[in-house]
Enzyme design. Sequence first.
Site, mmCIF file in Angstrom:
data_model
loop_
_atom_site.group_PDB
_atom_site.id
_atom_site.type_symbol
_atom_site.label_atom_id
_atom_site.label_comp_id
_atom_site.label_asym_id
_atom_site.label_seq_id
_atom_site.Cartn_x
_atom_site.Cartn_y
_atom_site.Cartn_z
ATOM 1 N N ASN A 47 -9.321 -16.570 6.906
ATOM 2 C CA ASN A 47 -8.728 -15.240 7.044
ATOM 3 C C ASN A 47 -9.372 -14.547 8.247
ATOM 4 O OD1 ASN A 47 -8.387 -12.421 6.785
ATOM 5 N ND2 ASN A 47 -7.664 -12.740 4.695
ATOM 6 N N HIS A 66 -10.831 -9.865 10.033
ATOM 7 C CA HIS A 66 -11.985 -9.108 10.535
ATOM 8 C C HIS A 66 -12.226 -9.284 12.026
ATOM 9 C CE1 HIS A 66 -12.679 -7.501 6.731
ATOM 10 N NE2 HIS A 66 -13.221 -8.571 6.166
ATOM 11 N N HIS A 125 -3.653 -10.763 6.733
ATOM 12 C CA HIS A 125 -3.050 -9.761 5.844
ATOM 13 C C HIS A 125 -2.472 -8.656 6.718
ATOM 14 C CE1 HIS A 125 -3.721 -6.908 2.142
ATOM 15 N NE2 HIS A 125 -2.485 -6.866 2.607
ATOM 16 N N ARG A 156 -1.327 -5.407 6.692
ATOM 17 C CA ARG A 156 -1.342 -4.274 5.762
ATOM 18 C C ARG A 156 -0.344 -3.220 6.206
ATOM 19 N NH1 ARG A 156 -6.215 -4.352 2.367
ATOM 20 N NH2 ARG A 156 -5.399 -2.411 1.540
ATOM 21 N N ARG A 161 -4.307 -1.691 9.602
ATOM 22 C CA ARG A 161 -5.678 -1.317 9.971
ATOM 23 C C ARG A 161 -6.425 -2.438 10.701
ATOM 24 N NH1 ARG A 161 -8.617 -1.375 4.087
ATOM 25 N NH2 ARG A 161 -6.953 0.054 3.557
ATOM 26 N N GLU A 202 -0.445 -12.859 4.193
ATOM 27 C CA GLU A 202 -0.664 -12.037 2.988
ATOM 28 C C GLU A 202 0.058 -10.721 3.199
ATOM 29 O OE1 GLU A 202 -4.837 -11.502 2.693
ATOM 30 O OE2 GLU A 202 -5.234 -13.569 2.180
ATOM 31 N N THR A 253 -8.640 -6.106 -0.800
ATOM 32 C CA THR A 253 -7.732 -6.288 -1.944
ATOM 33 C C THR A 253 -8.560 -6.387 -3.219
ATOM 34 O OG1 THR A 253 -6.441 -7.579 -0.375
ATOM 35 C CG2 THR A 253 -5.684 -7.577 -2.645
ATOM 36 N N GLU A 276 -2.550 -17.698 -6.208
ATOM 37 C CA GLU A 276 -3.902 -17.672 -5.649
ATOM 38 C C GLU A 276 -4.739 -16.857 -6.615
ATOM 39 O OE1 GLU A 276 -4.521 -17.010 -1.453
ATOM 40 O OE2 GLU A 276 -6.467 -16.067 -1.829
ATOM 41 N N HIS A 334 -11.270 -14.756 -2.196
ATOM 42 C CA HIS A 334 -11.817 -13.398 -2.188
ATOM 43 C C HIS A 334 -13.298 -13.403 -2.563
ATOM 44 C CE1 HIS A 334 -12.153 -9.084 -2.210
ATOM 45 N NE2 HIS A 334 -10.988 -9.070 -1.602
#
Length: 238
Positions: free
Chosen positions: A6, A9, A42, A44, A48, A69, A100, A150, A190
Amino acid sequence: MLLGVNIDHVATLRNARGGTEPDVISATRICKICGVESITTHLREDRRHIKDEDVEAIRMLPRVRLNLEMAMTDEMQEIALRLRPHAVCIVPEKRQELTTEGGLDVEGQLERAIAFTKPLLEKNIEVSFFIDPDIHQISAVSKTGAPFIELHTGRYSEVFGTDEEEKAFNDLKGAAIFAQNFGLKVNAGHGLNYQNVKRMHEIPNLVELNIGHSIIARSIFVGLEQAVKEMKKLCEGV
Ligand code: PXP
């Protein structure tokens, strides 16, 4: 187990200064060179971190398997149907949350989940629902036609190394087996890091782990390539 990295970041850091560095496409390429099976992002509602242009650019890269995602909204469904990522993972989304924080309530909105999933499956997009290890949620997903769940490993990750670890781990393991008995394939993610990821091998037939924060955090000290390679080895059980 396969690894999806993922890269949200990387975009979080880029957006902190509003420029182009660090570049998410370069990060994607490094992950790919390290042999990761998926790139997870993801998108969003508030954009962000990952932006629409990022998802579009990743989607255009050859031989990169994109796992998108997204929340169960009309806007996200339109984007997924247009871009046709290899997979989508449907997640809950709250504006104020840092990440999340829990699984999606599929049972409480089953009709919507069924209607949302159908056109995605018709475009050959692999659909998964991000849920807590809960048998009611698993049986609800089994009615949507989605081939994957998931499992949210947040609780397990949070209590790892404490007296509560065993219960949290057994909840995950039991849920995975329960889901597989329904014919569902099971991913997880996660909060997984270089320590707590090892126990994922005790859960039979997990397909893919989606891991972001710990890899990007480690990359600050050892570089992205080494951080990804180390996690890849752990996923392979080496
Ligand atoms: N899987 C899903 C569905 C997520 O929403 C996230 C966080 O965006 C992850 C995996 C990765 O979590 P982490 O960044 O804690 O590794």
